[in-house]
Scaffold this motif. Structure first.
Motif, short mmCIF file in Angstrom:
data_model
loop_
_atom_site.label_atom_id
_atom_site.label_comp_id
_atom_site.label_asym_id
_atom_site.label_seq_id
_atom_site.Cartn_x
_atom_site.Cartn_y
_atom_site.Cartn_z
N ALA A 7 0.83 -1.21 0.00
CA ALA A 7 0.00 0.00 0.00
C ALA A 7 0.87 1.26 0.00
O ALA A 7 0.54 2.24 -0.67
CB ALA A 7 -0.93 0.01 1.21
N VAL A 8 1.95 1.22 0.73
CA VAL A 8 2.83 2.40 0.78
C VAL A 8 3.64 2.50 -0.51
O VAL A 8 3.87 3.61 -1.03
CB VAL A 8 3.75 2.34 2.02
N SER A 64 -16.17 6.86 9.15
CA SER A 64 -16.26 6.83 7.68
C SER A 64 -14.94 7.25 7.04
O SER A 64 -14.17 8.02 7.61
CB SER A 64 -17.39 7.74 7.20
N MET A 65 -14.71 6.74 5.85
CA MET A 65 -13.54 7.16 5.08
C MET A 65 -13.56 8.67 4.87
O MET A 65 -12.51 9.33 4.95
CB MET A 65 -13.55 6.46 3.71
N SER A 68 -2.71 3.43 11.33
CA SER A 68 -3.27 2.40 10.45
C SER A 68 -4.59 2.82 9.82
O SER A 68 -4.92 2.37 8.73
CB SER A 68 -3.49 1.11 11.25
N GLY A 69 -5.33 3.69 10.50
CA GLY A 69 -6.65 4.05 10.00
C GLY A 69 -6.65 5.18 9.00
O GLY A 69 -7.70 5.51 8.43
N SER A 70 -5.47 5.80 8.78
CA SER A 70 -5.46 7.00 7.93
C SER A 70 -4.26 7.12 7.01
O SER A 70 -4.23 8.02 6.17
CB SER A 70 -5.50 8.25 8.82
N PHE A 71 -3.26 6.25 7.11
CA PHE A 71 -1.94 6.53 6.50
C PHE A 71 -2.00 6.84 5.00
O PHE A 71 -1.20 7.61 4.49
CB PHE A 71 -0.96 5.39 6.78
N ALA A 72 -2.97 6.25 4.29
CA ALA A 72 -3.03 6.50 2.84
C ALA A 72 -3.37 7.96 2.56
O ALA A 72 -2.92 8.52 1.54
CB ALA A 72 -4.06 5.58 2.20
N PHE A 73 -4.13 8.56 3.47
CA PHE A 73 -4.48 9.98 3.27
C PHE A 73 -3.26 10.86 3.52
O PHE A 73 -3.05 11.85 2.81
CB PHE A 73 -5.63 10.39 4.20
N GLU A 74 -2.48 10.54 4.53
CA GLU A 74 -1.26 11.32 4.76
C GLU A 74 -0.33 11.22 3.55
O GLU A 74 0.28 12.20 3.12
CB GLU A 74 -0.52 10.82 6.01
N PRO A 86 -8.29 4.34 -0.65
CA PRO A 86 -6.94 3.81 -0.89
C PRO A 86 -6.37 3.01 0.28
O PRO A 86 -5.21 2.62 0.20
CB PRO A 86 -6.12 5.09 -1.10
N LEU A 87 -7.13 2.78 1.35
CA LEU A 87 -6.61 1.96 2.46
C LEU A 87 -6.82 0.49 2.14
O LEU A 87 -7.90 0.09 1.69
CB LEU A 87 -7.36 2.30 3.76
N PRO A 88 -5.81 -0.33 2.39
CA PRO A 88 -6.01 -1.77 2.19
C PRO A 88 -6.89 -2.32 3.31
O PRO A 88 -7.03 -1.72 4.37
CB PRO A 88 -4.60 -2.34 2.28
N ARG A 89 -7.50 -3.46 3.08
CA ARG A 89 -8.28 -4.13 4.11
C ARG A 89 -7.34 -5.10 4.83
O ARG A 89 -6.83 -6.05 4.24
CB ARG A 89 -9.45 -4.88 3.48
N PHE A 90 -7.11 -4.84 6.11
CA PHE A 90 -6.25 -5.73 6.88
C PHE A 90 -7.11 -6.82 7.53
O PHE A 90 -8.30 -6.63 7.78
CB PHE A 90 -5.49 -4.94 7.95
N ASP A 91 -6.49 -7.94 7.81
CA ASP A 91 -7.22 -9.08 8.40
C ASP A 91 -7.02 -9.12 9.91
O ASP A 91 -5.94 -8.76 10.41
CB ASP A 91 -6.70 -10.40 7.82
#
Lengths: 370, 370
Positions: free
Chosen positions: A37-38, A186-187, A223-229, A258-263
Motif C-alpha cells: 500500500a505504501v 467513515s472514510m 493504520s486508520g489514515s496513513f493512505a491519506f497522509e 486507498p486503504l487496504p483491508r487488513f485481516d
C-alpha cells in the motif's frame, strides 16, 4: 518467569488459556499489504507500542521499515536491546532521570524524541551534553488530536529555533500524528481530518522555510489514515502500528481504497469454564485478559454467541437459541476491543498456523510504561 | 526484569512514573479496620486477586486471615511460592493441564476450588487421583451474580453428592459470592441483595442437612457487602479484597455502618508531560497504567483538575480557570477507576510514608491469568 502458555507443535486446543494468539497467515498478509500500500512513496516507521516485541519489529524492518516508533523510554530500551538500531520516541519525555536514560540510549542507536516545550528542549540538551550523545528532536504539532503538541505555525517555528540552537540536538522535523482521526468511522471523515492536518503541516513547514530552517522530515499517521497522509504529499514518513493485528474497534471503521483491508490476526484464546444456563456461557478471559476501553471483545466466527460483560477473570457470553452450544472446556477465539492495551497484558504471543503452534515470541516491552 | 521505579528512602517526587503507589498509613489503617469490623465473628480469607502480592497476603494473615482466595491456578501457585499455606481458588478450573497443576499444588498447601458441573467434579477427582492429592471442593451457588454457579437448592444437593462420592475430594461447603452486589450504590440496595443471597444459602444448606450431608463452610462476600453477609448469620467466612486499596468506583458507593469507611491507599503517580494550552495538561499515565473498565481515574486532592480521556500512554486533564496550574514535570496522584486490573499492569508496588519510599513489593502474580 512462569510457564509458557504453549509449546511448539502443540494443537490450538492444547494451548493454556487465556492466551494471546497470532494467526500467522493473517499477520504476514497484513505486513505485506502495508508494504504494497505504501509502495515506497514514503518511509515506514512502524509503531512498536502496538506489539512491544523485537521479533515483530525485526520482521517489519526486513520488509522495509526504517525503524520503529515507541511511546516510552523503557519501550525504546527494550527495542534497542532487541537489536533495533533506529527508534523514534514519538512522544514527549519529561524528567531528569528519564532524559538521562534516553541520552544514554542514543549512544547505542539512532534515537529521536518529540518536544512541545522550550524548557523541555533545554533539558534534552542538558541530558545529551552530560551523556555526550546526540538526539533527533521533532517538534510535535497538534494537527487536531488535542493532546500534546504546539499549535501549527508560529509556535512550531519558535520551538524549532530552540532546537536548532542546541549543540547536542538535531532538529529532525515535525511529528504530526492525528490520533483522534484513526477511529472516525467513515472514510470521508478520516480523509477530511487528515486534509486539515496536512494544511497545518504545510503552514508550519512554510514558516520554517521562510526562516531558513531546513525541515528534514514530517512523520505521523496511523493504520486508520496513513493512505491519506501519503496522498496529501505533506508527509515523508508514516507510523502505522495496529495494522499487523487489527481489533474490534478498528473493525467498526469503514475500510475502502486507498486503504487496504487488513485481516484480524490477534485473538484471545479462552476456555468455556462454566455453562450455568442454556442461554449463558462463561469464558476464563476477563478484564485482565482483554482491554475493554474501546468496547467488549467479539466472539470470532461463532454466530449467536456474544460477550455481554467482563469481570476481572470472567467473560459472560449470551447464547442465542439457534447458536451451536458452546461446551464446557471448549476453546473460543475472542477479538479484543483494542489491540495495544490487550497485548500489554501478556508476556508471550502464541503464533499459530494451520491449527498448530509455530512460534512463541516474548513481549519484551510488556509493562514498559516508564 | 527492568529497573525498579524507585529506591528506598527516595522522595515521592523522585519516583519514576507512572508508578503504582501505596500510601502505607492508609493501607495499614484499612487492614486494621477490616479486623475490627469482622471482630472474630467469621473467618476472613482475603482475596489475593486484588493485590497479587505475597507480602500483602502475609500481612493479612498476620492480622488473622486464615489464608487467601485466588481466581486462577497460576495466581495460587504464586501465593504458595510466597509462603501462603491455605489458598482457595474461588473459581472453576477447567482443562486437564490446569487441573493437574492444581492437584500438584495441593501436595504443597491446603488448596480449595469451586465447581458448578458434575463433569468438572469427575475431572477434579481424576486429577487428584493421578497426583495422589486431596482438594477441598466448594459448590458454587449463583446467589444473584448471574455468572458461574448452580442454582440454589436441588442443584446444590445434586452436585454436593457428586463431590461426596469422590475419594480424593473433600466437600468443603458453598461458595456464595455476590459480585454484582458490591457496586450497588446505596447501602439499602446492597443489604437487600445480600438478604436474598442469604435466603438462597439457607435453602441450599437445608437441602444438604435434610440429605445428611455436612456443609462445613459457607464462604463469600466482598469489600462492599461483607458486613451484611456476617449479619445474615448464613456465612462462615468472608473474602474481601479491595478494602486494602479502594478505588474511584468503590468511592462512588454509599459507605455507612455496619461497613467501615476505608481510605484510598492506592494511587498511580504520574508526571505532567505536556502543557499545550492553559486549560489542558497531559499526564504520562494512560490505558497501560490505569484500567478504565469502571470509569476514568480521578485526580487526587487537586481541585479543578479532571481526567477527560485516556489513550494508550496519555491522560488528558482539563484545567479549570480557578485551579492551581499544574507545572511541566510536576507529579500528581491519580485514583484508579478499578484497583484489581490496574494492579495487574505493574510489577511493583512503591510503598510510601511521610513523603518517602519505604517499601518496594514485587507483584509476583502480575499476569498470572492462567
Amino acid at each position: 518467569m512462569r510457564q509458557l502458555p504453549a509449546s511448539l507443535g502443540m494443537r490450538v486446543d492444547e494451548i493454556d488459556t487465556p492466551a494471546l494468539v497470532v494467526e500467522l497467515d493473517a499477520f504476514e498478509r497484513n505486513l505485506q499489504r502495508m508494504t504494497q500500500a505504501v509502495a515506497g512513496r514514503v518511509r515506514v516507521r512502524t509503531h512498536a507500542k502496538t506489539h512491544k516485541c523485537a521479533e515483530i519489529a525485526r520482521r517489519q524492518i526486513a520488509l522495509g521499515a526504517v525503524g520503529v516508533c515507541c511511546q516510552k523510554v523503557s519501550e525504546a530500551e527494550a527495542m534497542v536491546a532487541g537489536g533495533i538500531g533506529d527508534v523514534l520516541v514519538s512522544n514527549e519525555v519529561v524528567g531528569a532521570a528519564k532524559l538521562a536514560r534516553l541520552a544514554t540510549l542514543a549512544l547505542r542507536a539512532r534515537i529521536g524524541v518529540c518536544a512541545d516545550d522550550a524548557g523541555n528542549v533545554a533539558a534534552l540538551e542538558a541530558a545529551c551534553a552530560a551523556a555526550g550523545a546526540r538526539l533527533d528532536v521533532y517538534v510535535e504539532v497538534d494537527v487536531g488530536a488535542k493532546r500534546c503538541g504546539v499549535a501549527p505555525g508560529a509556535a512550531v517555528l519558535a520551538l524549532a529555533r530552540c532546537i536548532v540552537g542546541c549543540r547536542h540536538l538535531r532538529f529532525a522535523g515535525l511529528q504530526a500524528y492525528h490520533g483522534a482521526a484513526q477511529h472516525l468511522r467513515s472514510m470521508a471523515e478520516r480523509r477530511a481530518a487528515i486534509e486539515r492536518a496536512a494544511v497545518a503541516v504545510r503552514d508550519s513547514k512554510a514558516r520554517l522555510e521562510a526562516a531558513g530552517i531546513d525541515c528534514p522530515r514530517v512523520t505521523g499517521a496511523g493504520s486508520g489514515s496513513f493512505a491519506f497522509e501519503i496522498e496529501s504529499g505533506a508527509f515523508d514518513e508514516v507510523q502505522p502500528g495496529s495494522y499487523i493485528f487489527m481489533d474490534a474497534d478498528y473493525g467498526r471503521n469503514e475500510w475502502a481504497e486507498p486503504l487496504p483491508r487488513f485481516d484480524q490476526s490477534l485473538f484471545v484464546l479462552a476456555t468455556v469454564m462454566s455453562r450455568p444456563t442454556a442461554d449463558r456461557a462463561v469464558l476464563d478471559a476477563g478484564l485482565k485478559a482483554s482491554s475493554v476501553d474501546s468496547g467488549l471483545p467479539l466472539v470470532w466466527q461463532r454466530p449467536g454467541l456474544a460477550c455481554v460483560r467482563l469481570s476481572d477473570e470472567h467473560c459472560v457470553l449470551s447464547v442465542a437459541p439457534e447458536a451451536a452450544a458452546p461446551v464446557l472446556g471448549e476453546k473460543l477465539l475472542l477479538v479484543p476491543g483494542h489491540c495495544d492495551p490487550t497485548v500489554n497484558l501478556y508476556d508471550h504471543y502464541v503464533g499459530i498456523r494451520a491449527g498448530r503452534v509455530e512460534a512463541l515470541w516474548p513481549i519484551e516491552a510488556r509493562g514498559a510504561i516508564y
